[in-house]
Design an enzyme around this catalytic site. Structure first.
Site, PDB file in Angstrom:
ATOM      1  N   CYS A  31     -31.718 -34.130  21.988  1.00 43.53           N
ATOM      2  CA  CYS A  31     -32.744 -34.078  23.019  1.00 43.53           C
ATOM      3  C   CYS A  31     -34.089 -34.609  22.558  1.00 43.53           C
ATOM      4  O   CYS A  31     -34.496 -34.397  21.441  1.00 43.53           O
ATOM      5  CB  CYS A  31     -32.892 -32.653  23.493  1.00 43.53           C
ATOM      6  SG  CYS A  31     -32.125 -32.527  25.073  1.00 43.53           S
ATOM      7  N   GLU A  33     -35.706 -35.654  30.270  1.00 44.94           N
ATOM      8  CA  GLU A  33     -34.304 -35.925  29.965  1.00 44.94           C
ATOM      9  C   GLU A  33     -33.384 -34.859  30.557  1.00 44.94           C
ATOM     10  O   GLU A  33     -33.728 -33.683  30.575  1.00 44.94           O
ATOM     11  CB  GLU A  33     -34.082 -35.925  28.451  1.00 44.94           C
ATOM     12  CG  GLU A  33     -34.723 -37.095  27.764  1.00 44.94           C
ATOM     13  CD  GLU A  33     -34.438 -37.109  26.274  1.00 44.94           C
ATOM     14  OE1 GLU A  33     -33.504 -36.405  25.829  1.00 44.94           O
ATOM     15  OE2 GLU A  33     -35.155 -37.822  25.565  1.00 44.94           O
ATOM     16  N   CYS A  66     -42.630 -30.211  23.910  1.00 39.55           N
ATOM     17  CA  CYS A  66     -42.474 -28.810  23.500  1.00 39.55           C
ATOM     18  C   CYS A  66     -43.503 -28.502  22.429  1.00 39.55           C
ATOM     19  O   CYS A  66     -43.798 -29.339  21.581  1.00 39.55           O
ATOM     20  CB  CYS A  66     -41.064 -28.575  22.963  1.00 39.55           C
ATOM     21  SG  CYS A  66     -40.770 -26.860  22.470  1.00 39.55           S
ATOM     22  N   SER A  77     -31.369 -21.122  26.547  1.00 43.12           N
ATOM     23  CA  SER A  77     -31.497 -21.136  25.088  1.00 43.12           C
ATOM     24  C   SER A  77     -32.961 -20.985  24.677  1.00 43.12           C
ATOM     25  O   SER A  77     -33.831 -21.697  25.179  1.00 43.12           O
ATOM     26  CB  SER A  77     -30.954 -22.468  24.562  1.00 43.12           C
ATOM     27  OG  SER A  77     -31.195 -22.580  23.179  1.00 43.12           O
ATOM     28  N   HIS A 136     -30.372 -21.142  13.246  1.00 44.23           N
ATOM     29  CA  HIS A 136     -30.509 -22.256  12.294  1.00 44.23           C
ATOM     30  C   HIS A 136     -30.751 -21.885  10.835  1.00 44.23           C
ATOM     31  O   HIS A 136     -30.714 -22.771   9.978  1.00 44.23           O
ATOM     32  CB  HIS A 136     -31.587 -23.254  12.744  1.00 44.23           C
ATOM     33  CG  HIS A 136     -31.348 -23.824  14.104  1.00 44.23           C
ATOM     34  ND1 HIS A 136     -30.115 -24.267  14.527  1.00 44.23           N
ATOM     35  CD2 HIS A 136     -32.179 -24.021  15.163  1.00 44.23           C
ATOM     36  CE1 HIS A 136     -30.200 -24.710  15.772  1.00 44.23           C
ATOM     37  NE2 HIS A 136     -31.433 -24.564  16.184  1.00 44.23           N
ATOM     38  N   CYS A 146     -40.313 -27.389  15.952  1.00 40.90           N
ATOM     39  CA  CYS A 146     -39.192 -27.295  15.002  1.00 40.90           C
ATOM     40  C   CYS A 146     -39.044 -28.637  14.282  1.00 40.90           C
ATOM     41  O   CYS A 146     -39.077 -29.688  14.923  1.00 40.90           O
ATOM     42  CB  CYS A 146     -37.898 -26.948  15.741  1.00 40.90           C
ATOM     43  SG  CYS A 146     -38.040 -25.444  16.714  1.00 40.90           S
ATOM     44  N   CYS A 153     -36.383 -31.412  15.423  1.00 40.18           N
ATOM     45  CA  CYS A 153     -36.204 -31.709  16.846  1.00 40.18           C
ATOM     46  C   CYS A 153     -37.143 -32.805  17.345  1.00 40.18           C
ATOM     47  O   CYS A 153     -38.352 -32.756  17.096  1.00 40.18           O
ATOM     48  CB  CYS A 153     -36.434 -30.428  17.645  1.00 40.18           C
ATOM     49  SG  CYS A 153     -36.322 -30.674  19.414  1.00 40.18           S
TER      50      CYS A 153
HETATM   51  N1  SAH Z   1     -36.143 -24.838  23.038  1.00 37.20           N
HETATM   52  C1  SAH Z   1     -34.897 -24.184  23.181  1.00 37.20           C
HETATM   53  C2  SAH Z   1     -33.908 -24.955  24.015  1.00 37.20           C
HETATM   54  C3  SAH Z   1     -33.875 -26.437  23.858  1.00 37.20           C
HETATM   55  S1  SAH Z   1     -33.278 -27.081  22.346  1.00 37.20           S
HETATM   56  C4  SAH Z   1     -34.331 -23.871  21.817  1.00 37.20           C
HETATM   57  O1  SAH Z   1     -34.852 -24.332  20.827  1.00 37.20           O
HETATM   58  O2  SAH Z   1     -33.366 -23.101  21.769  1.00 37.20           O
HETATM   59  C5  SAH Z   1     -31.519 -26.891  22.481  1.00 37.20           C
HETATM   60  C6  SAH Z   1     -30.809 -26.716  21.150  1.00 37.20           C
HETATM   61  O3  SAH Z   1     -30.767 -27.965  20.422  1.00 37.20           O
HETATM   62  C7  SAH Z   1     -31.475 -25.721  20.235  1.00 37.20           C
HETATM   63  O4  SAH Z   1     -30.534 -24.874  19.625  1.00 37.20           O
HETATM   64  C8  SAH Z   1     -32.134 -26.630  19.220  1.00 37.20           C
HETATM   65  O5  SAH Z   1     -32.434 -25.942  18.042  1.00 37.20           O
HETATM   66  C9  SAH Z   1     -31.099 -27.704  19.085  1.00 37.20           C
HETATM   67  N2  SAH Z   1     -31.565 -28.943  18.445  1.00 37.20           N
HETATM   68  C10 SAH Z   1     -32.782 -29.526  18.494  1.00 37.20           C
HETATM   69  N3  SAH Z   1     -32.812 -30.654  17.749  1.00 37.20           N
HETATM   70  C11 SAH Z   1     -31.576 -30.797  17.238  1.00 37.20           C
HETATM   71  C12 SAH Z   1     -30.966 -31.763  16.384  1.00 37.20           C
HETATM   72  N4  SAH Z   1     -31.645 -32.807  15.924  1.00 37.20           N
HETATM   73  N5  SAH Z   1     -29.654 -31.592  16.054  1.00 37.20           N
HETATM   74  C13 SAH Z   1     -28.954 -30.522  16.523  1.00 37.20           C
HETATM   75  N6  SAH Z   1     -29.467 -29.584  17.326  1.00 37.20           N
HETATM   76  C14 SAH Z   1     -30.769 -29.701  17.677  1.00 37.20           C
HETATM   77 FE1  SF4 Z   2     -38.830 -26.980  21.206  1.00 38.10          FE
HETATM   78 FE2  SF4 Z   2     -36.279 -26.135  21.104  1.00 38.10          FE
HETATM   79 FE3  SF4 Z   2     -37.018 -28.525  20.069  1.00 38.10          FE
HETATM   80 FE4  SF4 Z   2     -37.749 -26.269  18.866  1.00 38.10          FE
HETATM   81  S1  SF4 Z   2     -35.651 -27.010  19.149  1.00 38.10           S
HETATM   82  S2  SF4 Z   2     -39.084 -28.063  19.265  1.00 38.10           S
HETATM   83  S3  SF4 Z   2     -38.124 -24.946  20.614  1.00 38.10           S
HETATM   84  S4  SF4 Z   2     -37.072 -27.934  22.216  1.00 38.10           S
END
Ligand code: SAH
Ligand code: SF4
Length: 342
Positions: free
Chosen positions: A334, A93, A113, A192, A217, A117, A120
């Site tokens: 994402c 993506e 990934c 990030s 977070h 988390c 995510c």
């Molecule tokens: N892996 C890295 C970068 C990609 S994620 C990281 O975690 O920082 C990019 C951002 O989107 C991160 O801050 C992540 O925590 C956030 N993110 C992931 N899922 C999300 C969601 N459902 N709602 C809002 N932010 C989200």
């Molecule tokens: Fe991976 Fe970032 Fe998603 Fe966490 S928030 S699972 S580190 S892409």
């Protein structure tokens, strides 16, 4: 010299010089080809300042793109969400967004990934593989071509954890910054991380001008570890100490991302703990109501609640903004689009 899929872009600039020398070509051909690649041509045939025989020879021996556009979703606000298909069939993506300061592309660094988390969608199913630096460059070139507009900002906030693929991410940063190619300023790029502490000083040393964003977070070790397994081996106090150190060293403001989850990390006590944690640091908090992902049942805070949270943080002396939520109508969180198509 061979690469698995023989993609010409997979070779380093030095290797490309050697390939061209084996074909009896002078060294400046590599520079010409690199310039064409970064301008976004779709084939060797379009490289009109190369001899015709060389174009034919390169076309018959090498592939050119590592990905193609499988799907584009266009939002009312101009956001364009891309699903790209790599040559091995995997899906990646990328998201094009319009901001007042310019067009921005959000790039993926891995397929899936491993960080897990809970909020995510990218982490569901784990990591399939790392992306190479030149594949990230292709994300940029392909999306720029499709969007038909220049893109002068990049955020590495797509699928994947950049610091879990540091070598290729470094390759990409150098590639996209190369003045003979795209020539993007390092100051217009943001990386990030979910908080892999040992890479933070390395990154600050290697790329002092690239912006660092850290996904926070939660303001306590316990809450953070419940949302982000990476926090178990990367303790909050150590993370913040490392951030303080590098921001003092580079003089650059660190962005902390904070997705507001209703009733979980948006309470008065969270606000107090967060203000204390970040007090006196050269930083900025980027708040965003959590994008709902159907699998986890978590609820985002309302936009009004997010604004109120930001105002209270500001009053406590911590610069904070609520990120504009782009592409809400098109699965902009994402990992969601890919998940739907695999
Ligand atoms: N892996 C890295 C970068 C990609 S994620 C990281 O975690 O920082 C990019 C951002 O989107 C991160 O801050 C992540 O925590 C956030 N993110 C992931 N899922 C999300 C969601 N459902 N709602 C809002 N932010 C989200
Ligand atoms: Fe991976 Fe970032 Fe998603 Fe966490 S928030 S699972 S580190 S892409």
């Amino acid at each position: 010299m061979k690469r698995s899929d023989n993609n010409f872009k997979a070779f380093s600039r030095q290797e490309r010089k050697e390939i061209l020398s084996e074909l009896g070509q002078p060294a400046f051909r590599e520079k010409q080809i690199f310039e064409w690649i970064c301008r976004g041509v779709l084939s060797f045939d379009e490289m009109t300042n190369l001899p015709k025989e060389l174009r034919t020879e390169l076309s018959s021996s090498f592939g050119f793109f590592s990905a193609s556009v499988k799907l584009v979703q266009v939002s009312e606000d101009g956001t364009r969400k891309y699903l790209l298909e790599m040559t091995d069939g995997n899906l990646v993506e990328a998201v094009f967004m319009k901001y007042e300061y310019g067009n921005t592309l959000c790039i993926s660094t891995q397929i899936g990934c491993n960080m897990g988390c809970v909020f995510c969608a990218s982490g569901i199913g784990g990591k399939i593989r790392d992306l190479e630096g030149w594949e990230m460059l292709d994300e940029y070139l392909i999306c720029r071509k499709e969007a038909g507009e220049d893109i002068n900002h990049i955020v590495l906030m797509g699928m994947g954890e950049p610091f879990d693929n540091y070598g290729s991410v470094s390759d990409f940063l150098r590639l996209v910054h190369d003045p003979e190619g795209v020539g993007l300023s390092y100051r217009n790029i943001t990386v990030s991380t979910s908080g892999i502490i040992k890479k933070i000083p390395v990154f600050a040393e290697d790329f002092p001008q690239v912006n660092l964003a850290v996904s926070l977070h939660a303001p306590t070790q316990e809450e953070r570890a419940a949302l982000m397994p990476v926090a178990k081996g990367n303790k909050l106090d150590d993370l913040i100490a490392s951030c303080r150190e590098v921001s003092e060293k580079t003089g650059r403001r660190i962005t902390f991302e904070y997705a507001l989850i209703a009733g979980k990390n948006d309470r008065e006590e969270d606000l107090k703990a967060l203000s204390k944690l970040l007090s006196g640091m050269l930083c900025h908090v980027n708040l965003i109501p959590l994008n709902p992902v159907s699998e986890n049942g978590l609820k985002g805070a309302s936009r009004e609640a997010a604004k109120a949270f930001a105002e209270k943080l500001e009053r406590a002396g911590i610069p904070a903004t609520v990120r504009r939520s782009l592409g809400q109508d098109i699965d902009a969180a994402c990992g969601q689009l890919r998940k739907k198509h695999t």
